[in-house]
Scaffold this active site. Structure first.
Site, PDB file in Angstrom:
ATOM      1  N   ASN A 149      -4.171   1.720  21.685  1.00  0.00           N
ATOM      2  CA  ASN A 149      -3.310   0.868  20.855  1.00  0.00           C
ATOM      3  C   ASN A 149      -2.255   0.209  21.726  1.00  0.00           C
ATOM      4  OD1 ASN A 149      -2.690  -0.149  18.187  1.00  0.00           O
ATOM      5  ND2 ASN A 149      -0.775   1.010  18.317  1.00  0.00           N
ATOM      6  N   LYS A 165       0.817  -1.222   0.000  1.00  0.00           N
ATOM      7  CA  LYS A 165       0.000   0.000   0.000  1.00  0.00           C
ATOM      8  C   LYS A 165       0.850   1.272   0.000  1.00  0.00           C
ATOM      9  CE  LYS A 165      -4.222  -1.945   1.929  1.00  0.00           C
ATOM     10  NZ  LYS A 165      -5.348  -1.743   2.850  1.00  0.00           N
ATOM     11  N   THR A 179       0.782  -0.282  21.173  1.00  0.00           N
ATOM     12  CA  THR A 179       1.934   0.623  21.208  1.00  0.00           C
ATOM     13  C   THR A 179       1.376   2.057  21.223  1.00  0.00           C
ATOM     14  OG1 THR A 179       3.037  -0.973  19.781  1.00  0.00           O
ATOM     15  CG2 THR A 179       4.126   1.159  20.058  1.00  0.00           C
TER      16      THR A 179
HETATM   17  P1  NAP Z   1      -1.521  -3.272  10.646  1.00  0.00           P
HETATM   18  O1  NAP Z   1      -1.293  -2.002   9.921  1.00  0.00           O
HETATM   19  O2  NAP Z   1      -0.463  -4.308  10.693  1.00  0.00           O
HETATM   20  O3  NAP Z   1      -1.912  -2.877  12.179  1.00  0.00           O
HETATM   21  C1  NAP Z   1      -2.151  -3.899  13.118  1.00  0.00           C
HETATM   22  C2  NAP Z   1      -2.768  -3.295  14.377  1.00  0.00           C
HETATM   23  O4  NAP Z   1      -3.108  -4.380  15.256  1.00  0.00           O
HETATM   24  C3  NAP Z   1      -1.822  -2.383  15.161  1.00  0.00           C
HETATM   25  O5  NAP Z   1      -2.596  -1.398  15.827  1.00  0.00           O
HETATM   26  C4  NAP Z   1      -1.208  -3.371  16.172  1.00  0.00           C
HETATM   27  O6  NAP Z   1      -0.750  -2.751  17.339  1.00  0.00           O
HETATM   28  C5  NAP Z   1      -2.422  -4.207  16.513  1.00  0.00           C
HETATM   29  N1  NAP Z   1      -2.121  -5.543  17.036  1.00  0.00           N
HETATM   30  C6  NAP Z   1      -1.548  -6.571  16.361  1.00  0.00           C
HETATM   31  N2  NAP Z   1      -1.497  -7.662  17.171  1.00  0.00           N
HETATM   32  C7  NAP Z   1      -2.024  -7.302  18.365  1.00  0.00           C
HETATM   33  C8  NAP Z   1      -2.253  -7.997  19.586  1.00  0.00           C
HETATM   34  N3  NAP Z   1      -1.914  -9.287  19.770  1.00  0.00           N
HETATM   35  N4  NAP Z   1      -2.860  -7.325  20.614  1.00  0.00           N
HETATM   36  C9  NAP Z   1      -3.215  -6.024  20.452  1.00  0.00           C
HETATM   37  N5  NAP Z   1      -3.041  -5.303  19.320  1.00  0.00           N
HETATM   38  C10 NAP Z   1      -2.445  -5.951  18.290  1.00  0.00           C
HETATM   39  O7  NAP Z   1      -2.824  -4.025  10.093  1.00  0.00           O
HETATM   40  P2  NAP Z   1      -4.091  -3.352   9.382  1.00  0.00           P
HETATM   41  O8  NAP Z   1      -3.871  -3.302   7.925  1.00  0.00           O
HETATM   42  O9  NAP Z   1      -4.436  -2.110  10.116  1.00  0.00           O
HETATM   43  O10 NAP Z   1      -5.218  -4.464   9.634  1.00  0.00           O
HETATM   44  C11 NAP Z   1      -5.823  -4.591  10.903  1.00  0.00           C
HETATM   45  C12 NAP Z   1      -7.048  -5.504  10.763  1.00  0.00           C
HETATM   46  O11 NAP Z   1      -8.022  -4.872   9.931  1.00  0.00           O
HETATM   47  C13 NAP Z   1      -6.723  -6.848  10.104  1.00  0.00           C
HETATM   48  O12 NAP Z   1      -7.478  -7.860  10.760  1.00  0.00           O
HETATM   49  C14 NAP Z   1      -7.214  -6.681   8.686  1.00  0.00           C
HETATM   50  O13 NAP Z   1      -7.633  -7.911   8.119  1.00  0.00           O
HETATM   51  C15 NAP Z   1      -8.397  -5.750   8.885  1.00  0.00           C
HETATM   52  N6  NAP Z   1      -8.690  -4.949   7.692  1.00  0.00           N
HETATM   53  C16 NAP Z   1      -9.936  -5.035   7.167  1.00  0.00           C
HETATM   54  C17 NAP Z   1     -10.254  -4.296   6.050  1.00  0.00           C
HETATM   55  C18 NAP Z   1     -11.643  -4.421   5.485  1.00  0.00           C
HETATM   56  O14 NAP Z   1     -11.888  -3.926   4.382  1.00  0.00           O
HETATM   57  N7  NAP Z   1     -12.561  -5.045   6.191  1.00  0.00           N
HETATM   58  C19 NAP Z   1      -9.320  -3.434   5.460  1.00  0.00           C
HETATM   59  C20 NAP Z   1      -8.048  -3.350   6.016  1.00  0.00           C
HETATM   60  C21 NAP Z   1      -7.746  -4.123   7.142  1.00  0.00           C
HETATM   61  P3  NAP Z   1       0.767  -2.174  17.393  1.00  0.00           P
HETATM   62  O15 NAP Z   1       0.715  -0.812  16.773  1.00  0.00           O
HETATM   63  O16 NAP Z   1       1.063  -2.148  18.841  1.00  0.00           O
HETATM   64  O17 NAP Z   1       1.631  -3.146  16.614  1.00  0.00           O
END
Ligand code: NAP
Length: 293
Positions: free
Chosen positions: A170, A74, A172
């Site tokens: 969050n 992205k 972090t």
């Molecule tokens: P990302 O940029 O990698 O961000 C991940 C987030 O999850 C960060 O805030 C991270 O916290 C947190 N996290 C990860 N593991 C954790 C844990 N064990 N406990 C607490 N917090 C945790 O990922 P993303 O692209 O934002 O995606 C996040 C979710 O949204 C995914 O499940 C993805 O499939 C979904 N999503 C859905 C759509 C849709 O169209 N429905 C679109 C995009 C994403 P830290 O900052 O502390 O690492």
């Protein structure tokens, strides 16, 4: 779809990611392409490369008319574009590329539009289920958990509403601070240990973490007050257990499929000038993924 209808004029669209075989975007867009009877096809491109920015530009030069971009490309899509929408610029990442008349990419981020589609379904469900209790479809206190890419889109959609009090949590905390500063939105940032109290007082809880994909420290759902809503941006197995527990506790729930379809619809409209049927694509995705919102 009849493959014999493909000709030298058939336009090519697709989704680029690594991995990409899990993507529901080909299912969604080919359904709409067929419905709209446009001469186009939509494929998945597995792009594993050290030169993604240049590769994306080459796809445009080779005549691909539009692309969706999924992880981890992205930010590269943003860099590959000559022109960037205001939302894309605010979020710093793109999920949609549109070819302009000069053969260069214009980048947009349609996750915000997708988030709003899902939120609108949830708030309508809330107003309908509240019966005589006088609840409206308007949320007043929202908790957003997560500050990654999806969290940024959710914060953008929620953070400019003056009548909504937004709290961001969050793992972090510094990332939540950076998010609020860079988007210039009004939001309280609290530590994870204050999450339980924040959830209790919210009428909307948005889980934008990827925790459900891994060890997934499960959120604890207190008994719901009337109209409390839980929106998990994940879908399928990553969201099912958490949302099931929320429903048992009386919460009104929504998973991420409507957001996925909503962001796809915004891309499709920009490419073809046609507003597609959301319900039809949502049903197809639900049947492909299983589970329930
Ligand atoms: P990302 O940029 O990698 O961000 C991940 C987030 O999850 C960060 O805030 C991270 O916290 C947190 N996290 C990860 N593991 C954790 C844990 N064990 N406990 C607490 N917090 C945790 O990922 P993303 O692209 O934002 O995606 C996040 C979710 O949204 C995914 O499940 C993805 O499939 C979904 N999503 C859905 C759509 C849709 O169209 N429905 C679109 C995009 C994403 P830290 O900052 O502390 O690492």
């Amino acid at each position: 779809m009849n493959s014999s209808n493909i000709s030298a004029k058939t336009a090519l669209y697709g989704v680029v990611g690594d991995p990409v075989s899990h993507s529901l975007s080909p299912l969604i867009h080919n359904l709409w392409i067929q419905e709209a009877q446009v001469d186009a096809r939509y494929l998945a491109f597995h792009l594993k490369s050290d030169s993604v920015v240049e590769d994306l530009r080459s796809l445009g030069r080779a005549g691909v008319s539009g692309l969706n971009i999924t992880l981890p490309h992205k930010a590269a899509a943003f860099a590959a574009a000559s022109n960037i929408s205001d939302v894309g610029r605010a979020l710093g990442v793109a999920n949609t590329l549109i070819l302009d008349d000069n053969g260069a990419w214009r980048a947009d981020n349609t996750d915000v539009a997708g988030f709003r589609v899902a939120l609108s379904r949830l708030s309508q469900g809330r107003a309908t289920s509240s019966g005589e209790s006088g609840l409206t479809d308007k949320f007043q206190r929202a908790v957003l958990i997560g500050a990654g890419g999806a969290g940024r889109a959710a914060a953008y959609a929620l953070g400019f509403d003056d009548s909504l009090q937004l709290t961001i949590v969050n793992r972090t905390p510094e990332r939540a601070v950076e998010l609020v500063d860079s988007l210039q939105i009004e939001a309280d940032i609290v530590e994870f240990r204050a999450l339980e109290a924040a959830i209790k007082s919210a009428d909307l809880v948005v889980n934008a973490t990827s925790a459900g994909h891994s060890d997934g420290t499960a959120l604890q759902w207190p008994e719901a007050r009337p109209g409390q809503c839980a929106f998990d941006l994940s879908y399928g197995a990553a969201a099912d257990d958490a949302l099931r527990a929320a429903r048992v506790a009386g919460w009104i729930t929504e998973d991420g499929l409507a957001m996925l379809v909503g962001q796809a619809a915004e891309s499709f409209t920009q490419w073809f000038g046609v507003e597609p049927d959301l319900d039809q694509a949502l049903a197809a995705c639900r049947s492909a993924v299983g589970g329930g919102a």
